[in-house]
Write an enzyme that holds these catalytic residues in place. Sequence first.
Site, PDB file in Angstrom:
ATOM      1  CB  THR A  11      -0.913   0.231   1.205  1.00 36.27           C
ATOM      2  OG1 THR A  11      -1.185  -0.784   1.068  1.00 36.27           O
ATOM      3  CG2 THR A  11      -1.835   1.029   1.371  1.00 36.27           C
ATOM      4  CE  LYS A 100       3.195   1.308  11.620  1.00 38.52           C
ATOM      5  NZ  LYS A 100       1.267   2.303  11.298  1.00 38.52           N
ATOM      6  CD  GLU A 124       7.101  13.778   9.820  1.00 38.34           C
ATOM      7  OE1 GLU A 124       8.088  14.899  10.155  1.00 38.34           O
ATOM      8  OE2 GLU A 124       6.024  13.840  10.557  1.00 38.34           O
ATOM      9  N   GLY A 129       1.197  10.110   9.986  1.00 42.42           N
ATOM     10  CA  GLY A 129       1.093   9.504   8.429  1.00 42.42           C
ATOM     11  C   GLY A 129       1.183  10.199   7.646  1.00 42.42           C
ATOM     12  N   GLY A 182      -7.493   0.300   4.341  1.00 42.70           N
ATOM     13  CA  GLY A 182      -6.526   0.053   4.031  1.00 42.70           C
ATOM     14  C   GLY A 182      -5.385   0.762   4.748  1.00 42.70           C
ATOM     15  CD  GLU A 185      -0.067  -1.177  11.341  1.00 45.35           C
ATOM     16  OE1 GLU A 185       0.703  -1.634  11.828  1.00 45.35           O
ATOM     17  OE2 GLU A 185      -0.155   0.032  11.169  1.00 45.35           O
ATOM     18  CG  ASP A 196      -0.153   1.755  14.701  1.00 46.73           C
ATOM     19  OD1 ASP A 196       1.729   1.309  14.064  1.00 46.73           O
ATOM     20  OD2 ASP A 196      -0.793   2.822  14.605  1.00 46.73           O
ATOM     21  CE  LYS A 200       1.129   5.736  14.040  1.00 49.75           C
ATOM     22  NZ  LYS A 200      -0.392   4.653  13.720  1.00 49.75           N
ATOM     23  N   GLY A 298      -3.089   5.693   5.580  1.00 47.28           N
ATOM     24  CA  GLY A 298      -3.950   5.947   4.179  1.00 47.28           C
ATOM     25  C   GLY A 298      -2.948   5.901   3.147  1.00 47.28           C
TER      26      GLY A 298
END
Length: 403
Positions: A11, A100, A124, A129, A182, A185, A196, A200, A298
Site C-alpha cells: 500500500t 514505526k 516522518e 501518517g 487500508g 495494521e 501501534d 508512535k 492511508g
Amino acid sequence: MIKAAVLGYGTVGSGVVEVIEGNNAQISKKAGDELHVKYILDLRDFPGDPYEDRVIHEFDTILNDPEISVVCEVMGGVGAAYQFTKQCLEAGKSVCTSNKELVARHGAELLETARSNRCNYMFEASVGGGIPLIRPINSALTAEKILEVKGIVNGTTNYILTKMEKEGADYNEVLKKAQELGYAERNPEADVEGHDACRKIAILASLVTGKNVDSEKVFAEGITEISNDDFAFANEAGMTIKLLAICRLMEDDSVLAMVAPFMVPMDNPLATVNDVFNGVLITGNMLGDALFYGRGAGKLPTASAVVADVIDCARHQGKTVICMWEKEEARLADAAEIQRGFFVRAREAAKGDVEAAFPGGRLLDVPGHSGEFGYFTPVMREKDFLKKYQELGDKVLGKIRLL
Ligand code: HSE
C-alpha cells in the site's frame, strides 16, 4: 539525477512511487535535482503494473548500485527491514521509512549508524501518517522545552470509535471496513490493543527527551472494552471517547508515556478529531499549545510524508540532519501513580456501593439506560482507583479515564 529505491510494493510502497511520479516536476525542483525511482524491491511480480520493469527481487542489486543514494523502506516488520536498513545506512545510503515498529525498536541505533556514515535515517511517516510531527519537533520547535505531547495517533481506532459514536456501528464490522480501506495494521490487534499507538508515542517521547523510550514499557490499554453504552454516558456528560497517546515530562524529570481511552470534553480540540484523522497537541514551555491535524493513515498521505523525507535527504547529501535521540534509556514515570478523575459505569443496584467506594463524586443517569448509571470519581491516584474498582467486582461494567 537522484536515484531512489523502494523496498516493498504494498500500500505505502505503491503510494510512494505514485507520489514521486505524479508530482515529479515540483518534487525534483524542491529536491534540487531530478528524482527517479530506479528499483522497486518485492518478492512478487506485478504484471501489467506501469512500473513492472523496475521491480526486482534481489536486495543486493540496490545495495551494490552506487547510483542509489536514498532508499524508502516501506516493507514493514523488524526482520529483513532492519537488516536492509542497517546495510543501506552503512553503505552511506539514506533511508526514509513509515515503519514505526522498526523506528520504535531500533531508532536510536539506526540514527547513530546514519550519523557515522554521513547519511540520514528519516521517519516522518512513522507517526501521524501525512501530518508533519517529527520535523516540527526536530526543527520548528527546537527553541522549546516540550512539556507534553498528547493526541490521537491511530487512525483505525479513531475510525472505529467515530463510527460507534455517530452511527452506533458494530465494532467488528467497522474494523473490517478499516482493513478494507487500508488503514489497519496487518494484524489489527496492534491497532485495537493500543500497540501501534504505543510505538508512535514512544518515538515522539524519544525525540522529546532525547533518550530512548522503550515502546514495550509504555503503558497500553486499547479500545476493546469500549461499548456503545459508554458513548451514551459520555455524550450525556458533554464528552466523547478517544484513544489518546500521552507523553508528559514530570517534575522529577521522568517521562510519563501511556496509551488509553479517555473521556474528552467536547470543547477540547481533540474531541473534534474524527474518522481516520489524527490530531496531536504539542505543548511547549514558551509556545503553549500547537495542534497538528490531518490524515493519520492511508496510502497517499503516508507516502507523501515518506517522499518529503526523500527530498530532505536529497537536500542534505553527505550531511546528517541533527536528530536528538540517544541510546540511553529514558526514566519512565509509573502511570499508576498519576492523579486523575475516572468515569465508572455500573449496575443500578450498585449505586450505594460505588458512591461509598468513591465518595465526593458525581452521578450521571442517561434516559433509556434504566438498568445502569454512570459515576465520575473525584481526582485520585490511579493505583487507588483501580484497587477500589476491582473490589466492586461484577457490580461495575466499565471504567474510562477522564482527561
Ligand atoms: N494502522 C495505523 C493506523 C496505520 O491506523 O493509524 C498508520 O500508522
